[in-house]
Design a protein around this motif. Structure first.
Motif, PDB file in Angstrom:
ATOM      1  N   ILE A 150      -4.141   1.934 -15.741  1.00 32.18           N
ATOM      2  CA  ILE A 150      -3.692   1.202 -14.566  1.00 32.18           C
ATOM      3  C   ILE A 150      -4.378   1.781 -13.341  1.00 32.18           C
ATOM      4  N   SER A 151      -4.736   0.900 -12.416  1.00 32.94           N
ATOM      5  CA  SER A 151      -5.366   1.328 -11.168  1.00 32.94           C
ATOM      6  C   SER A 151      -4.981   0.345 -10.068  1.00 32.94           C
ATOM      7  N   ARG A 152      -5.337   0.681  -8.849  1.00 28.40           N
ATOM      8  CA  ARG A 152      -5.015  -0.204  -7.726  1.00 28.40           C
ATOM      9  C   ARG A 152      -6.065  -0.090  -6.637  1.00 28.40           C
ATOM     10  N   ASP A 153      -6.141  -1.148  -5.840  1.00 25.06           N
ATOM     11  CA  ASP A 153      -7.010  -1.188  -4.671  1.00 25.06           C
ATOM     12  C   ASP A 153      -6.141  -1.624  -3.497  1.00 25.06           C
ATOM     13  N   ASN A 154      -5.731  -0.676  -2.679  1.00 28.51           N
ATOM     14  CA  ASN A 154      -4.816  -1.003  -1.590  1.00 28.51           C
ATOM     15  C   ASN A 154      -5.474  -1.879  -0.526  1.00 28.51           C
ATOM     16  N   ALA A 155      -6.765  -1.778  -0.370  1.00 33.37           N
ATOM     17  CA  ALA A 155      -7.446  -2.640   0.590  1.00 33.37           C
ATOM     18  C   ALA A 155      -7.347  -4.112   0.183  1.00 33.37           C
ATOM     19  N   GLY A 192      10.860 -13.289 -28.536  1.00 35.09           N
ATOM     20  CA  GLY A 192      12.051 -12.792 -29.190  1.00 35.09           C
ATOM     21  C   GLY A 192      12.448 -11.383 -28.836  1.00 35.09           C
ATOM     22  N   LYS A 193      11.733 -10.781 -27.891  1.00 33.86           N
ATOM     23  CA  LYS A 193      12.022  -9.404 -27.499  1.00 33.86           C
ATOM     24  C   LYS A 193      12.344  -9.320 -26.010  1.00 33.86           C
ATOM     25  N   GLU A 194      12.943  -8.201 -25.633  1.00 36.92           N
ATOM     26  CA  GLU A 194      13.239  -7.988 -24.222  1.00 36.92           C
ATOM     27  C   GLU A 194      11.972  -7.556 -23.467  1.00 36.92           C
ATOM     28  N   ARG A 195      12.001  -7.770 -22.165  1.00 31.72           N
ATOM     29  CA  ARG A 195      10.892  -7.322 -21.342  1.00 31.72           C
ATOM     30  C   ARG A 195      10.858  -5.795 -21.345  1.00 31.72           C
ATOM     31  N   GLU A 196       9.663  -5.225 -21.461  1.00 31.28           N
ATOM     32  CA  GLU A 196       9.534  -3.788 -21.560  1.00 31.28           C
ATOM     33  C   GLU A 196       8.491  -3.246 -20.588  1.00 31.28           C
ATOM     34  N   PHE A 197       8.684  -2.002 -20.241  1.00 27.26           N
ATOM     35  CA  PHE A 197       7.781  -1.269 -19.369  1.00 27.26           C
ATOM     36  C   PHE A 197       6.438  -1.048 -20.063  1.00 27.26           C
ATOM     37  N   VAL A 198       5.339  -1.220 -19.316  1.00 28.04           N
ATOM     38  CA  VAL A 198       4.011  -0.938 -19.837  1.00 28.04           C
ATOM     39  C   VAL A 198       3.356   0.199 -19.042  1.00 28.04           C
ATOM     40  N   ALA A 199       3.210  -0.002 -17.735  1.00 28.57           N
ATOM     41  CA  ALA A 199       2.531   0.999 -16.914  1.00 28.57           C
ATOM     42  C   ALA A 199       2.853   0.759 -15.448  1.00 28.57           C
ATOM     43  N   THR A 200       3.004   1.855 -14.706  1.00 29.83           N
ATOM     44  CA  THR A 200       3.173   1.756 -13.258  1.00 29.83           C
ATOM     45  C   THR A 200       2.353   2.844 -12.587  1.00 29.83           C
ATOM     46  N   ILE A 201       2.123   2.655 -11.281  1.00 31.93           N
ATOM     47  CA  ILE A 201       1.263   3.561 -10.538  1.00 31.93           C
ATOM     48  C   ILE A 201       1.852   3.784  -9.149  1.00 31.93           C
ATOM     49  N   ASN A 202       1.652   4.992  -8.628  1.00 29.50           N
ATOM     50  CA  ASN A 202       2.223   5.285  -7.324  1.00 29.50           C
ATOM     51  C   ASN A 202       1.371   4.684  -6.211  1.00 29.50           C
ATOM     52  N   TRP A 203       1.821   4.840  -4.972  1.00 29.24           N
ATOM     53  CA  TRP A 203       1.197   4.160  -3.856  1.00 29.24           C
ATOM     54  C   TRP A 203      -0.272   4.511  -3.674  1.00 29.24           C
ATOM     55  N   SER A 204      -0.632   5.753  -3.942  1.00 27.20           N
ATOM     56  CA  SER A 204      -2.000   6.194  -3.675  1.00 27.20           C
ATOM     57  C   SER A 204      -2.911   6.046  -4.883  1.00 27.20           C
ATOM     58  N   GLY A 205      -2.321   5.761  -6.026  1.00 30.09           N
ATOM     59  CA  GLY A 205      -3.135   5.566  -7.220  1.00 30.09           C
ATOM     60  C   GLY A 205      -3.457   6.823  -7.987  1.00 30.09           C
ATOM     61  N   ASP A 206      -2.850   7.947  -7.630  1.00 31.44           N
ATOM     62  CA  ASP A 206      -3.209   9.180  -8.327  1.00 31.44           C
ATOM     63  C   ASP A 206      -2.165   9.629  -9.340  1.00 31.44           C
ATOM     64  N   THR A 207      -1.099   8.859  -9.485  1.00 26.30           N
ATOM     65  CA  THR A 207      -0.076   9.170 -10.489  1.00 26.30           C
ATOM     66  C   THR A 207       0.318   7.893 -11.204  1.00 26.30           C
ATOM     67  N   SER A 260       0.809  -1.216   0.000  1.00 29.40           N
ATOM     68  CA  SER A 260       0.000   0.000   0.000  1.00 29.40           C
ATOM     69  C   SER A 260       0.845   1.271   0.000  1.00 29.40           C
ATOM     70  N   THR A 261       2.126   1.163   0.316  1.00 34.19           N
ATOM     71  CA  THR A 261       3.000   2.337   0.275  1.00 34.19           C
ATOM     72  C   THR A 261       4.049   2.209  -0.824  1.00 34.19           C
ATOM     73  N   SER A 262       3.863   1.262  -1.738  1.00 30.04           N
ATOM     74  CA  SER A 262       4.849   0.988  -2.794  1.00 30.04           C
ATOM     75  C   SER A 262       4.271   1.203  -4.180  1.00 30.04           C
ATOM     76  N   GLY A 263       5.136   1.626  -5.090  1.00 31.90           N
ATOM     77  CA  GLY A 263       4.733   1.648  -6.475  1.00 31.90           C
ATOM     78  C   GLY A 263       4.565   0.226  -7.010  1.00 31.90           C
ATOM     79  N   MET A 264       3.616   0.049  -7.929  1.00 34.89           N
ATOM     80  CA  MET A 264       3.380  -1.247  -8.562  1.00 34.89           C
ATOM     81  C   MET A 264       3.109  -1.034 -10.049  1.00 34.89           C
ATOM     82  N   GLY A 265       3.195  -2.099 -10.811  1.00 31.98           N
ATOM     83  CA  GLY A 265       2.927  -1.902 -12.225  1.00 31.98           C
ATOM     84  C   GLY A 265       3.017  -3.161 -13.056  1.00 31.98           C
ATOM     85  N   TRP A 266       3.136  -2.941 -14.373  1.00 31.81           N
ATOM     86  CA  TRP A 266       3.109  -4.023 -15.347  1.00 31.81           C
ATOM     87  C   TRP A 266       4.216  -3.841 -16.377  1.00 31.81           C
ATOM     88  N   PHE A 267       4.822  -4.948 -16.732  1.00 29.04           N
ATOM     89  CA  PHE A 267       5.780  -5.036 -17.827  1.00 29.04           C
ATOM     90  C   PHE A 267       5.329  -6.170 -18.731  1.00 29.04           C
TER      91      PHE A 267
END
Length: 123
Positions: free
Chosen positions: A70-75, A42-57, A30-37
């Motif tokens: 991207i969204s999150r539910d800390n509960a 045949g390709k390298e792993r790449e960044f897709v989307a990440t979100i800050n702890w509160s979900g507003d960035t 709940s206090t950490s950034g999370m996201g998706w790659f």
């Protein structure tokens, strides 16, 4: 033991939608950034989307802006990736990722990884 478990992948036609979920256990993020790659064959792993702890960035790759959200539910200790207007080039294994430290959205991968879920977009 930290676990990130993805779900929601599958086969969809071009223009379709999928919603990925990533449920975390073993510690709270709940206090950490999370996201998706993603990694296409045949390709390298790449960044897709990440979100800050509160979900507003969020950071999104240019290739998915306007189509993915991207969204999150800390509960629930869960992060989501809503994918709309899918294209064949979105075909990849999608990995959930979380930071060990750091509350912001990010681009370079964090310490924790899920096992991945396959997304296939047919033309």
């Amino acid at each position: 033991q930290v676990q990130l478990v993805e779900s929601g992948g599958g086969l969809v036609q071009t223009g379709g939608s999928l919603r990925l979920s990533c449920a975390a256990s073993g510690r709270t993020f709940s206090t950490s950034g999370m996201g998706w790659f993603r990694q296409a064959p045949g390709k390298e792993r790449e960044f897709v989307a990440t979100i800050n702890w509160s979900g507003d960035t969020a950071n999104l790759a240019d290739s998915v802006k306007g189509r993915f959200t991207i969204s999150r539910d800390n509960a629930k200790n869960t992060v989501y990736l809503q994918m709309n207007s899918l294209k064949p080039e979105d075909t990849a294994v999608y990995y959930c990722n979380a930071r060990r430290y750091g509350s912001g959205a990010y681009v370079a991968p964090g310490s924790y990884w899920g096992q991945g879920t396959q997304v296939t977009v047919s033309s």
